[in-house]
Design a protein around this motif. Structure first.
Motif, short mmCIF file in Angstrom:
data_model
loop_
_atom_site.label_atom_id
_atom_site.label_comp_id
_atom_site.label_asym_id
_atom_site.label_seq_id
_atom_site.Cartn_x
_atom_site.Cartn_y
_atom_site.Cartn_z
N LEU A 16 0.83 -1.20 0.00
CA LEU A 16 0.00 0.00 0.00
C LEU A 16 0.86 1.26 0.00
CD1 LEU A 16 -2.68 -1.21 2.55
CD2 LEU A 16 -2.99 -0.91 0.09
N LEU A 17 1.94 1.23 0.75
CA LEU A 17 2.87 2.37 0.75
C LEU A 17 3.49 2.58 -0.63
CD1 LEU A 17 4.74 1.92 4.16
CD2 LEU A 17 3.31 3.85 3.50
N LYS A 18 3.76 1.51 -1.32
CA LYS A 18 4.33 1.62 -2.67
C LYS A 18 3.36 2.32 -3.61
CE LYS A 18 6.47 -1.14 -6.34
NZ LYS A 18 6.85 -2.52 -6.76
N HIS A 19 2.08 1.96 -3.51
CA HIS A 19 1.06 2.64 -4.33
C HIS A 19 1.02 4.13 -4.01
CE1 HIS A 19 -0.79 -0.66 -6.51
NE2 HIS A 19 -0.82 -1.38 -5.40
N GLN A 46 3.92 5.99 -5.48
CA GLN A 46 3.83 6.12 -6.94
C GLN A 46 2.76 7.13 -7.37
OE1 GLN A 46 3.10 2.06 -8.11
NE2 GLN A 46 5.28 1.52 -8.12
N GLU A 47 1.62 7.16 -6.66
CA GLU A 47 0.50 7.99 -7.08
C GLU A 47 0.30 9.24 -6.23
OE1 GLU A 47 -3.11 5.77 -7.85
OE2 GLU A 47 -1.98 3.90 -7.90
N GLY A 48 0.89 9.27 -5.04
CA GLY A 48 0.78 10.45 -4.18
C GLY A 48 -0.62 10.65 -3.64
N GLU A 49 -1.02 11.91 -3.50
CA GLU A 49 -2.31 12.25 -2.90
C GLU A 49 -3.49 11.74 -3.71
OE1 GLU A 49 -3.16 13.85 0.07
OE2 GLU A 49 -1.07 13.33 0.45
N GLU A 50 -3.30 11.55 -5.02
CA GLU A 50 -4.39 11.04 -5.85
C GLU A 50 -4.83 9.66 -5.38
OE1 GLU A 50 -5.29 9.73 -10.46
OE2 GLU A 50 -3.67 11.16 -10.06
N PHE A 51 -3.88 8.86 -4.91
CA PHE A 51 -4.19 7.53 -4.40
C PHE A 51 -5.11 7.62 -3.19
CE2 PHE A 51 -2.92 3.90 -1.61
CZ PHE A 51 -3.50 2.89 -2.37
N ILE A 52 -4.79 8.52 -2.26
CA ILE A 52 -5.61 8.71 -1.06
C ILE A 52 -6.98 9.25 -1.43
CG2 ILE A 52 -5.79 9.98 1.13
CD1 ILE A 52 -3.75 7.72 1.13
N GLN A 53 -7.04 10.15 -2.39
CA GLN A 53 -8.31 10.77 -2.77
C GLN A 53 -9.27 9.77 -3.42
OE1 GLN A 53 -7.01 13.99 -5.25
NE2 GLN A 53 -6.18 15.17 -3.54
N ASP A 65 -7.60 14.45 7.17
CA ASP A 65 -6.67 14.06 8.23
C ASP A 65 -6.80 12.58 8.55
OD1 ASP A 65 -4.74 14.64 10.35
OD2 ASP A 65 -6.40 14.32 11.72
N GLY A 66 -8.02 12.07 8.56
CA GLY A 66 -8.22 10.65 8.84
C GLY A 66 -7.57 9.76 7.81
N MET A 67 -7.65 10.14 6.54
CA MET A 67 -7.03 9.34 5.48
C MET A 67 -5.51 9.44 5.51
SD MET A 67 -9.10 7.53 3.81
CE MET A 67 -10.85 7.35 3.45
N ARG A 68 -4.99 10.59 5.81
CA ARG A 68 -3.53 10.74 5.86
C ARG A 68 -2.93 9.96 7.02
NH1 ARG A 68 -3.16 17.20 4.35
NH2 ARG A 68 -3.37 16.93 2.09
N GLN A 69 -3.68 9.84 8.10
CA GLN A 69 -3.20 9.03 9.22
C GLN A 69 -3.09 7.56 8.83
OE1 GLN A 69 -4.87 9.53 13.12
NE2 GLN A 69 -5.30 11.71 12.80
N LEU A 70 -3.89 7.14 7.86
CA LEU A 70 -3.82 5.76 7.38
C LEU A 70 -2.45 5.47 6.79
CD1 LEU A 70 -5.39 3.13 6.92
CD2 LEU A 70 -6.18 4.08 4.75
N VAL A 71 -1.91 6.41 6.02
CA VAL A 71 -0.59 6.24 5.43
C VAL A 71 0.47 6.11 6.52
CG1 VAL A 71 1.15 7.28 3.92
CG2 VAL A 71 -1.28 7.51 3.37
N ARG A 72 0.37 6.94 7.54
CA ARG A 72 1.34 6.88 8.63
C ARG A 72 1.29 5.54 9.34
NH1 ARG A 72 1.23 7.72 14.05
NH2 ARG A 72 -1.00 8.21 14.00
N ARG A 73 0.11 4.97 9.48
CA ARG A 73 -0.02 3.68 10.15
C ARG A 73 0.52 2.54 9.29
NH1 ARG A 73 -3.96 3.06 14.57
NH2 ARG A 73 -4.17 5.12 15.50
#
Length: 304
Positions: free
Chosen positions: A95-98, A101-108, A283-291
């Motif tokens: 998931l971190l690799k995605h 590669q895609e940046g914020e667009e992946f989270i959005q 903020d909730g979605m960005r915390q997912l990346v940190r986890r």
């Protein structure tokens, strides 16, 4: 003292017993540390009474000298085996690799969803299990318990900007694949009306209605791409570690709110969601990346 009162001289020059110059001495520090290690839920007033010092000095020793802090136990579904950790780590690395590669667009693109019981009242709070620990001490864990009987099930899907779909299922109804597929169809229709970007990436856990063959076939027909999620990993699901805890804290209130009916609970939930701004969801979605990163760093173990 020549010509003076000899009694006054004796009283002035004799050594006197009394309280030590500092109650925060090394002996008391060791005693406080020993008492905390023997009982991590010990109260400061008990320590002060045993050592015959003030509570203010006890607080100073605990926090400023020993560096201890009182924390709540973490709820975890079960103790992870080595095999489970080996599943969690590569999944998060993928998931971190995605994301890289895609940046914020992946989270959005992610739409995450989950279910949770919302109670009319809930008197049990985490503070009741708080205990002292050193800075390097691992946090304790507690296992989930049954709350009050009066409750309604909330299902919610959300992304980095808004709530996408919300519905309630009253106690006594069945959550199965047919029900979940019906919910996904409603979500899909709403996303088509609201979104003008690429297809959404669905993020949900591995509950049986989510992973059945019937559900997988329906997801394929609706063009959903499903994000991988390791088993027994609620702390890697944004709804579990972010949305639901904040919602339930609000519903509980400072002194504990009591709702008279399911309709009152539903109204309170919808009102709270309407008050949230875009930054809250982002903020909730960005915390997912940190986890994800923390899970990789900890070799698949649970994340705080």
């Amino acid at each position: 003292m020549k010509g003076g009162d000899p009694t006054e001289s004796i009283l002035r020059d004799q050594k006197r017993s009394g309280r030590p110059l500092s109650a925060s001495n090394a002996a008391n520090q060791k005693a406080v540390d020993r008492m905390i290690l023997s009982n991590r839920r010990i109260k400061q007033k008990y320590i002060a009474k045993e050592l015959e010092i003030s509570k203010e000095r006890v607080q100073h020793i605990i926090t400023d000298i020993l560096g201890d802090r009182k924390v709540s136990a973490r709820c975890v579904p079960r103790m992870l085996t080595d095999e489970m950790k080996m599943q969690r780590k590569p999944t998060c690395a993928e998931l971190l690799k995605h994301y890289e590669q895609e940046g914020e667009e992946f989270i959005q693109r992610i739409v995450t969803g989950d279910k949770s019981w919302v109670h009319h009242y809930d008197l049990k709070i985490k503070r009741q299990s708080m205990e002292y620990g050193h800075k390097s001490s691992p946090s304790s864990r507690k296992f989930k318990v049954v709350a009050s009987a009066r409750k309604v099930m909330l299902t919610v899907f959300w992304d980095s900007e808004r709530i996408d779909h919300i519905q309630f299922l009253k106690q006594g109804n069945t959550v199965n694949s047919e029900w979940y597929i019906s919910t996904l169809r409603k979500l899909s229709a709403r996303l088509k009306r609201m979104r003008h970007t690429k297809h959404a990436i669905l993020h949900h856990d591995n509950a049986r209605p989510h992973t059945s063959r019937q559900t997988e076939e329906a997801l394929h027909k609706m063009n959903f791409v499903v994000l991988p999620h390791p088993s027994y990993s609620p702390e890697l699901a944004s709804s579990d570690f972010y949305l639901f805890p904040k919602l339930k804290k609000h519903l509980r209130g400072i002194r504990g709110n009591h709702y008279e009916s399911d309709e009152d609970v539903e109204a309170a939930v919808r009102h709270w969601f309407r008050q949230k701004c875009v930054d809250f969801f982002t903020d909730g979605m960005r915390q997912l990346v940190r986890r994800w990163q923390l899970c990789v760093d900890r070799d698949g173990d649970y994340v705080e």
